[in-house]
Design an enzyme around this catalytic site. Structure first.
Site, mmCIF file in Angstrom:
data_model
loop_
_atom_site.group_PDB
_atom_site.id
_atom_site.type_symbol
_atom_site.label_atom_id
_atom_site.label_comp_id
_atom_site.label_asym_id
_atom_site.label_seq_id
_atom_site.Cartn_x
_atom_site.Cartn_y
_atom_site.Cartn_z
ATOM 1 N N LYS A 1 -9.631 13.799 3.736
ATOM 2 C CA LYS A 1 -8.716 12.660 3.826
ATOM 3 C C LYS A 1 -7.870 12.843 5.077
ATOM 4 O O LYS A 1 -7.906 13.921 5.684
ATOM 5 C CB LYS A 1 -7.821 12.581 2.582
ATOM 6 C CG LYS A 1 -7.151 13.925 2.237
ATOM 7 C CD LYS A 1 -6.345 13.884 0.949
ATOM 8 C CE LYS A 1 -7.172 13.841 -0.305
ATOM 9 N NZ LYS A 1 -7.055 12.580 -1.041
ATOM 10 N N ARG A 2 -7.103 11.824 5.479
ATOM 11 C CA ARG A 2 -6.208 11.999 6.616
ATOM 12 C C ARG A 2 -5.304 13.210 6.387
ATOM 13 O O ARG A 2 -4.942 13.531 5.240
ATOM 14 C CB ARG A 2 -5.356 10.741 6.811
ATOM 15 C CG ARG A 2 -6.139 9.578 7.401
ATOM 16 C CD ARG A 2 -6.721 9.911 8.761
ATOM 17 N NE ARG A 2 -5.699 9.962 9.758
ATOM 18 C CZ ARG A 2 -5.507 9.029 10.691
ATOM 19 N NH1 ARG A 2 -6.295 7.972 10.760
ATOM 20 N NH2 ARG A 2 -4.541 9.149 11.580
ATOM 21 N N HIS B 1 0.796 -1.228 0.000
ATOM 22 C CA HIS B 1 0.000 0.000 0.000
ATOM 23 C C HIS B 1 0.826 1.274 0.000
ATOM 24 O O HIS B 1 0.257 2.365 -0.053
ATOM 25 C CB HIS B 1 -0.931 0.038 1.213
ATOM 26 C CG HIS B 1 -2.126 -0.848 1.069
ATOM 27 N ND1 HIS B 1 -3.328 -0.417 0.572
ATOM 28 C CD2 HIS B 1 -2.292 -2.150 1.343
ATOM 29 C CE1 HIS B 1 -4.198 -1.416 0.555
ATOM 30 N NE2 HIS B 1 -3.585 -2.488 1.014
ATOM 31 N N LYS C 1 -0.024 14.593 1.541
ATOM 32 C CA LYS C 1 -1.303 14.888 0.895
ATOM 33 C C LYS C 1 -1.467 16.393 0.642
ATOM 34 O O LYS C 1 -2.359 16.818 -0.082
ATOM 35 C CB LYS C 1 -2.462 14.348 1.740
ATOM 36 C CG LYS C 1 -2.523 12.803 1.774
ATOM 37 C CD LYS C 1 -3.673 12.325 2.654
ATOM 38 C CE LYS C 1 -3.765 10.813 2.818
ATOM 39 N NZ LYS C 1 -4.429 10.154 1.668
ATOM 40 N N LYS D 1 -14.455 8.195 -5.258
ATOM 41 C CA LYS D 1 -15.789 8.470 -4.722
ATOM 42 C C LYS D 1 -16.300 9.814 -5.216
ATOM 43 O O LYS D 1 -17.469 9.969 -5.595
ATOM 44 C CB LYS D 1 -15.759 8.496 -3.183
ATOM 45 C CG LYS D 1 -15.278 7.225 -2.528
ATOM 46 C CD LYS D 1 -14.966 7.492 -1.043
ATOM 47 C CE LYS D 1 -14.127 6.389 -0.448
ATOM 48 N NZ LYS D 1 -13.551 6.757 0.868
ATOM 49 N N THR E 1 -8.612 6.519 -2.883
ATOM 50 C CA THR E 1 -9.943 6.036 -3.247
ATOM 51 C C THR E 1 -10.960 7.156 -3.061
ATOM 52 O O THR E 1 -12.018 7.139 -3.696
ATOM 53 C CB THR E 1 -10.367 4.821 -2.401
ATOM 54 O OG1 THR E 1 -10.152 5.122 -1.013
ATOM 55 C CG2 THR E 1 -9.579 3.584 -2.790
HETATM 56 C C1 LIG Z 1 -12.312 6.832 1.240
HETATM 57 C C2 LIG Z 1 -11.945 7.231 2.605
HETATM 58 C C3 LIG Z 1 -10.610 7.512 2.903
HETATM 59 C C4 LIG Z 1 -9.513 7.489 1.869
HETATM 60 O O1 LIG Z 1 -9.422 8.758 1.279
HETATM 61 P P1 LIG Z 1 -8.163 9.202 0.377
HETATM 62 O O2 LIG Z 1 -8.571 10.518 -0.161
HETATM 63 O O3 LIG Z 1 -8.033 8.155 -0.692
HETATM 64 O O4 LIG Z 1 -6.991 9.256 1.277
HETATM 65 C C5 LIG Z 1 -10.295 7.895 4.194
HETATM 66 N N1 LIG Z 1 -11.237 7.986 5.149
HETATM 67 C C6 LIG Z 1 -12.540 7.739 4.889
HETATM 68 C C7 LIG Z 1 -13.536 7.872 5.989
HETATM 69 C C8 LIG Z 1 -12.934 7.341 3.621
HETATM 70 O O5 LIG Z 1 -14.221 7.084 3.380
#
Ligand SMILES: *Cc1c(COP(=O)(O)O)cnc(C)c1O
Length: 824
Positions: free
Chosen positions: A559-560, A368, A565, A671, A667
């Site tokens: 995101k985190r 990952h 990022k 979305k 991911t």
């Molecule tokens: C999809 C998702 C992530 C991953 O987000 P990235 O933008 O790909 O880092 C992290 N936390 C939650 C709650 C998510 O639904």
């Protein structure tokens, strides 16, 4: 009636799934389970009653499904993951089972609003971010595609912490998600396995064979909790098995003999800490002994369970790989390689060569990340103390492996050092990624770019040795949650035009391309987006007190919080945007709301500063009358699956702006694009493939490429030059440095600014100018609503490839060798 007939009989008379049947079950559960007079029942009592009614139907179907897998002697895949970021289960279960509408009507006739009570359910947040959410999406897809797939993990008593923002800063609160009990789990007090730690290995000879006994150990019991996971549009229900640590029954003998009753209980409490809490670190390795124990704990229990089922089925141990595939979700469960070897050697007494052949035929490993701080290594001394037998086995695996390396690359001692499972240069450590690679028949990256980088860098030597073992499987997301459930308005609109097949075949969305050219359809699409934005605006007001205008562009980065990022790059743009307003430049700029959400690891000081900076900037901008509401900045607290499901359908612009080469896939990007947000992003992770899918005219790409990042660093990157050459950037940085956003403590961001100007490991300043230009292109397009909507619709239409079902099919075909078994 014989035991075998009971279930067969039930198969003909299952719990009814129509409105009246559900109503009866809910009523019964309210009275007999929750113990409440309907007259006095609280919304939480109703939630308990409904979930109980659903649970009864889930478990029936799970039994039928398991029977089918047994009857068909199906090969099974076991997904081993330290994390499952699931979210709430009620609505998801109802929708997958196909009785959402019946249940809503049943409740409505009893005066209860399903959606309202569903909000009371706590998220199952047994994961940090993308990696844990991927595991949850994979479970949904395996069940939906009738794949005999089983999740294994840990039943953390406390999941991901809850984030509060106080004075602009992140405060962590424990996530006591089991406080009100949990109707989704089935405790299995009889499904228990001992897991051992510490002790020593005694060797003796048995007819010339060397035998190893691991003895004088501490023992913990792993007890199973089962979570049925229903498929969508079928009757299959799979299982997620999470392990909780319990003290052994004889834990107390020595203490009791010495009359130390309290000591005995204390020891019990200590053994149970193993499954107490999820480590809240995303993409960083934790070197703590308890973490190693967590990893081994769930791996050992899972493999014992898997082998015990294998035996129950009457299979021989030598045919394990014909019946069992195991997938390692990152290196967290990589100790499984040594654990399976230990059982095959010491318990089943197989010779080394056969044990190794079986082990390698069973495991697949998903990588990952390439980031050094995320790569797990354990000090040899720690591993020797906690898992002495495993350390021996790892040495022996390494011995055989390095012989192969020497044979392939004669005379090359450097490659032997680089490939060794033991890192001799940093105080002797076990490299878990190397153990995972050596012990697996396939190793996959999670996007095309990421896999290429794996082959070129981190696993380059392994790739030279075994090129055929490395494959790319781009991540995906489940359309059930991320469109069908999260965005009912868009779902209705889509389904009216093209039917509902897309929920199980997302490529069907391509039919929407034609509708993007139709002004009436574009208006429908805009109406949906506006409604979703109004809904989010209400929640933002409720959670933050900030009023936002649904007419503004909703620009989101969720995101985190991580330096790679680059939330910092985003906030620098926000300040530049603010300055243009203040200076009366570009008066035509479209109105924007820039929304951030995400948690920082509690000990990640820089990430916490970034959260504080965002909040400080928000406070100044949101209160500056000059801005006149043309720009609002929001930090939405406690980002989790449930809040993602509200924010994503309301987004116009998706920020995917990591330093190229650092985000393995992402991911969240998928979305958002699926829900009709346009992406502004770097050529990183799956953004590369999203660009190919949606077309480069429908995405805003900017910034250095992976190669340019490497070249920039190799040349000797001097971030200060960008600061000196770009007046707009200079003004932004100077404002932060001078305390413009932190007047009560002007030096608050001195360190941060110093680091940006002198180090800037993530090339924020190098990409600033290109990012601002991309944002100008975004702005210009947003001011042409017809064209913006057309492109947004094309994004939705072209995201079919990113369905998790495509991902899971690839795993099933290319790694696991499993096939669907559908019940009915
Ligand atoms: C999809 C998702 C992530 C991953 O987000 P990235 O933008 O790909 O880092 C992290 N936390 C939650 C709650 C998510 O639904």
């Amino acid at each position: 009636m014989a035991a075998a007939d009971i279930l067969t009989e039930l198969e003909h008379h299952p719990r009814p799934c129509d409105k009246e049947g559900l109503k009866r079950s809910i009523r019964d559960a309210l009275i007999h389970q929750a113990g409440k007079d309907p007259l006095h029942a609280t919304p939480r009592d109703w939630l308990e009653a409904v979930s109980y009614a659903v649970r009864e139907r889930l478990i029936e179907r799970r039994m039928f499904t398991q029977r089918l897998f047994n009857q068909e002697h199906a090969k099974r895949v076991y997904y081993l993951s330290m994390e499952y970021l699931i979210g709430r289960m009620l609505i998801n279960s109802l929708m997958n089972l196909g009785f959402f509408d019946a249940c809503r009507e049943a409740l409505s006739e009893m005066g209860v609003d399903l959606l309202e009570i569903s909000e009371l359910e706590p998220d199952a947040a047994l994961g940090n971010g993308g990696l844990g959410r991927l595991a949850a999406c994979i479970l949904d897809s395996m069940a939906s595609q009738c794949i005999p797939g089983y999740g294994y993990g840990i039943r953390y008593e406390y999941g991901m912490f809850q984030q509060q923002i106080q004075n602009g800063q992140q405060i962590e609160h424990p996530d006591n998600w089991l406080r009100y009990g949990n109707n989704w789990e089935f405790p299995r007090p009889e499904k228990i396995f001992p897991v051992r730690f510490y002790g020593r290995v005694v060797t003796h000879r048995d007819n010339g064979d060397v035998r190893h006994h691991w003895q004088d150990c501490e023992e913990v019991i792993a007890m199973a909790y089962d979570y049925p996971t229903p498929g969508y549009g079928n009757k299959n229900v799979n299982n997620l098995r999470l392990w909780a640590a319990k003290a052994t029954r004889d834990f107390d003998l020595n203490y009791f003999n010495e009359g130390d009753y309290i000591g005995a209980i204390q020891q019990k409490a200590e053994s149970e800490t193993i499954s107490m809490v999820l480590y809240p670190n995303d993409a960083t390795a934790i070197g703590r002994e308890l973490r190693l124990k967590q990893e081994y704990f769930f791996v050992s229990a899972s493999i014992q369970d898997i082998l015990s089922h294998h035996e129950e089925m009457g299979y021989r141990i030598t045919e394990l790989a014909d019946k069992v595939a195991m997938q390692l979700n990152d290196t967290h469960p990589a100790i499984a390689v040594a654990e399976l070897m230990r059982l095959l050697l010491d318990k089943y007494q197989l010779p080394w060569v056969s044990a190794w052949e079986i082990t390698r035929a069973v495991f697949g490993y998903t990588n990952h990340t390439l980031m050094p701080e995320a790569l797990e290594t354990w000090p040899v001394a720690l591993m020797e103390r906690v898992l002495p037998r495993h350390m021996q086995i790892i040495y022996e695996i390494n011995f055989h492996f390095l012989n192969e390396v020497r044979h392939t690359f004669p005379g090359d001692t450097e490659i032997v050092k680089r490939l060794s499972i033991i890192d001799e240069d940093h105080g002797r450590r076990v490299r878990m990624a190397h153990l995972a690679v050596v012990g697996s028949h396939h190793i996959n990256g999670v996007a095309a770019l990421h896999t290429q980088l794996l082959k070129d860098t981190l696993f380059h030597d392994f790739y030279r040795l075994w090129p055929e073992r490395f494959i790319s499987i781009t991540n995906g997301i489940t359309p059930r949650l991320w469109l069908n459930q999260a965005n009912p308005a868009l779902t209705s609109m889509i389904s009216e035009h093209i039917g509902k097949e897309w929920v199980m075949d997302l490529t069907q969305l391509r039919q929407l391309e034609a509708f993007a050219e139709d002004p009436t359809c574009r208006q429908e699409f805009r109406t949906v987006k506006e409604a979703n934005k109004r809904h989010l605006a209400e929640l933002v007001l409720e959670r933050t007190g900030i009023e936002i205008d649904p007419a503004a562009m909703f620009d989101v980065q969720i995101k985190r919080i991580h330096e790679y990022k680059r939330q910092l790059l985003n906030i620098l743009h926000v300040i530049a945007f603010y300055n243009r307003i203040r200076h009366g430049e570009a008066p035509e700029q479209a109105q924007r709301v820039v929304l951030f959400a995400g948690k920082s690891a509690p000990a990640y000081v820089r990430a916490k500063q970034i959260i504080r900076l965002i909040n400080d900037v928000a406070d100044v901008i949101n209160h500056d009358p000059v801005v006149e509401g043309r720009l609002k900045v929001v930090f939405y607290p406690n980002y989790d699956v449930s809040s993602a499901a509200v924010i994503i359908p309301a987004a116009d612009l998706s920020e995917q702006i990591s330093t190229a080469g650092m985000e393995a896939s992402g991911t969240g990007n998928m979305k958002l694009a699926l829900n009709g947000a346009l992406t502004i992003g770097t050529l990183d992770g799956a953004n590369v493939e999203i660009r190919e899918a949606v077309g480069e005219e429908n995405i805003f790409i900017f910034g250095l490429t992976t190669n340019e990042v490497a070249e920039t660093k190799a040349r000797g990157y001097r971030p200060r030059e960008h600061y000196e050459q770009n007046a707009e950037l200079k003004e932004v940085i100077d404002m932060i440095a001078s305390g413009f956003f932190s007047p009560s403590e002007p030096g608050r961001y001195r360190d941060l600014v110093h680091d940006l100007l002198n180090n800037d490991a993530f090339l924020v300043l190098a990409d600033f100018e290109s990012y601002l230009h991309a944002q100008e292109r975004v702005d210009a397009l947003y001011r042409k609503p017809e064209e913006w909507t057309r492109r947004a619709m094309l994004n939705t239409a072209r995201m079919g490839f990113f369905s998790i079902d495509r991902t899971v099919k690839q795993y099933a075909d290319e790694i696991w060798g499993v096939t669907p078994e559908c019940w009915i």
